[in-house]
Design an enzyme around this catalytic site. Structure first.
Site, short mmCIF file in Angstrom:
data_model
loop_
_atom_site.label_atom_id
_atom_site.label_comp_id
_atom_site.label_asym_id
_atom_site.label_seq_id
_atom_site.Cartn_x
_atom_site.Cartn_y
_atom_site.Cartn_z
N LEU A 14 33.77 -5.26 -50.47
CA LEU A 14 34.17 -6.08 -49.33
C LEU A 14 32.97 -6.81 -48.75
O LEU A 14 33.08 -7.99 -48.38
CB LEU A 14 34.84 -5.22 -48.27
CG LEU A 14 35.22 -5.94 -46.97
CD1 LEU A 14 36.15 -7.12 -47.25
CD2 LEU A 14 35.85 -4.98 -45.98
N THR A 59 33.43 6.49 -50.14
CA THR A 59 34.75 6.31 -50.76
C THR A 59 34.94 7.14 -52.02
O THR A 59 35.95 6.97 -52.71
CB THR A 59 34.98 4.83 -51.11
OG1 THR A 59 33.93 4.38 -51.98
CG2 THR A 59 34.98 3.97 -49.84
N THR A 100 42.26 3.00 -44.41
CA THR A 100 42.82 3.27 -45.73
C THR A 100 44.21 3.88 -45.63
O THR A 100 44.54 4.56 -44.65
CB THR A 100 41.90 4.26 -46.49
OG1 THR A 100 42.54 4.69 -47.69
CG2 THR A 100 41.59 5.49 -45.65
N ASP A 101 44.99 3.66 -46.67
CA ASP A 101 46.30 4.29 -46.78
C ASP A 101 46.20 5.81 -46.87
O ASP A 101 47.18 6.53 -46.65
CB ASP A 101 47.03 3.77 -48.02
CG ASP A 101 46.27 4.05 -49.32
OD1 ASP A 101 45.18 3.46 -49.49
OD2 ASP A 101 46.75 4.85 -50.14
N TYR A 124 38.16 13.29 -47.68
CA TYR A 124 37.94 11.85 -47.49
C TYR A 124 38.94 11.30 -46.49
O TYR A 124 38.59 10.59 -45.53
CB TYR A 124 38.06 11.11 -48.82
CG TYR A 124 38.28 9.62 -48.67
CD1 TYR A 124 37.22 8.77 -48.34
CD2 TYR A 124 39.54 9.06 -48.86
CE1 TYR A 124 37.43 7.40 -48.19
CE2 TYR A 124 39.75 7.70 -48.73
CZ TYR A 124 38.69 6.87 -48.39
OH TYR A 124 38.89 5.52 -48.24
N TRP A 148 44.10 0.33 -52.24
CA TRP A 148 43.87 -0.06 -53.64
C TRP A 148 43.01 -1.32 -53.74
O TRP A 148 43.42 -2.35 -54.29
CB TRP A 148 45.21 -0.26 -54.33
CG TRP A 148 46.10 0.95 -54.38
CD1 TRP A 148 45.98 2.09 -53.62
CD2 TRP A 148 47.24 1.16 -55.21
NE1 TRP A 148 46.98 2.98 -53.93
CE2 TRP A 148 47.77 2.45 -54.91
CE3 TRP A 148 47.87 0.39 -56.17
CZ2 TRP A 148 48.89 2.96 -55.54
CZ3 TRP A 148 49.01 0.90 -56.80
CH2 TRP A 148 49.51 2.17 -56.50
#
Length: 281
Positions: A14, A59, A100-101, A124, A148
């Site tokens: 990113l 991550t 995040t999901d 995490y 994702w």
């Protein structure tokens, strides 16, 4: 005058994408400000900053299940973010943070909204949820909850393209469902929220497109590379990780409701379109 923007995590997927949308921002990589060093985080100077974008995170989902990885994840995703949130609030800085999901357990079968309750499964996920809670207390904040992520760096799509070109027949998980998020669109969404002065808060973000499994995406990669998509075999998450140690639990459902960010006037393109462009490039 343009706002003064500081980006942390300059060399991540990113962070690299943000350079195209914030060319005049100040970018700091790990060597400039390591979020695992809480003293360095506390000493970060925000006196001339209008917008702080945190594109840094731990991550390594499976590594976070080890004692060493868990300690790092808690530092980077949790404690450091709490300090950044406190400093941003004190300096009246707009704090942009990426979520995040994984803060959800994937037990739903309808797209998650920004109001759904957290239910993180692994270390995490728990540390990212803790960071989100800290950022949500900053008066002027944007949390972009995504899934994702694909950009300039090592990722699932590049791995599948490499396997396809080498004629390898992989087994890929087919019971985790979601959508890809391309970093160019995530970076543009951040720019959009800031430029339009959208209401502060949490916004779900992924690319548009059909709900798909990792195996579905792998088959599309194979087809777009000119290889037989039937070379990809679908297996369950349980089968794929059977006998492997130190594996973090994964949410089986990662679909995010995008209606809130789309109501601000930003509709991302389909992940299928972006996938084709990504592989062509």
């Amino acid at each position: 005058m343009d706002p003064q923007v500081l980006v942390l995590g300059a060399n991540g997927q990113l962070g690299r994408a943000l350079r195209d949308f914030f060319p005049h921002a100040h970018f700091m990589a790990r060597q400039d400000c390591d979020l695992a060093d809480l003293g360095a985080v506390q000493n970060l100077d925000l006196s001339d900053v209008d917008v702080l974008i945190n594109a840094a995170a731990f991550t390594a989902v499976d590594a976070a299940e080890s004692s060493e990885g868990a300690a790092l994840a808690k530092l980077i995703n949790g404690e450091a973010v709490k300090i950044l949130a406190s400093k941003a609030a004190e300096a009246e800085v707009v704090f942009v943070h990426v979520s995040t999901d994984y803060v959800f357990d994937g037990a739903s079968r309808k797209p998650y909204t920004e109001q759904d309750q957290f239910a993180p499964l692994g270390v995490y996920a728990q540390t990212k949820a803790a960071g989100d809670l800290a950022v949500s207390n900053v008066p002027r904040h944007y949390i972009l909850r995504t899934s994702w992520v694909i950009g300039d760096g090592n990722n699932f799509v590049r791995t599948m393209a490499s396997l396809a070109d080498r004629g390898i027949e992989p087994a890929v998980v087919d019971d985790q469902i979601g959508r890809l998020t391309f970093t160019q669109d995530l970076a543009q969404a951040i720019q959009h929220l800031l430029q339009t002065k959208a209401p502060f808060g949490t916004y779900n973000f992924s690319n548009e497109g059909p709900a798909s499994s990792w195996a579905d995406i792998a088959r599309q990669v194979y087809a777009l590379r000119g290889h037989n998509p039937e070379l990809v075999t679908g297996v369950s998450t349980e089968e794929y990780y059977s006998g492997k140690l130190g594996i973090a639990p994964r949410p089986l459902w990662s679909m995010l409701d995008l209606s809130k960010i789309e109501a601000t006037g930003f509709t991302p393109p389909s992940w299928e379109v972006r996938l084709r462009e990504y592989l062509d490039a």
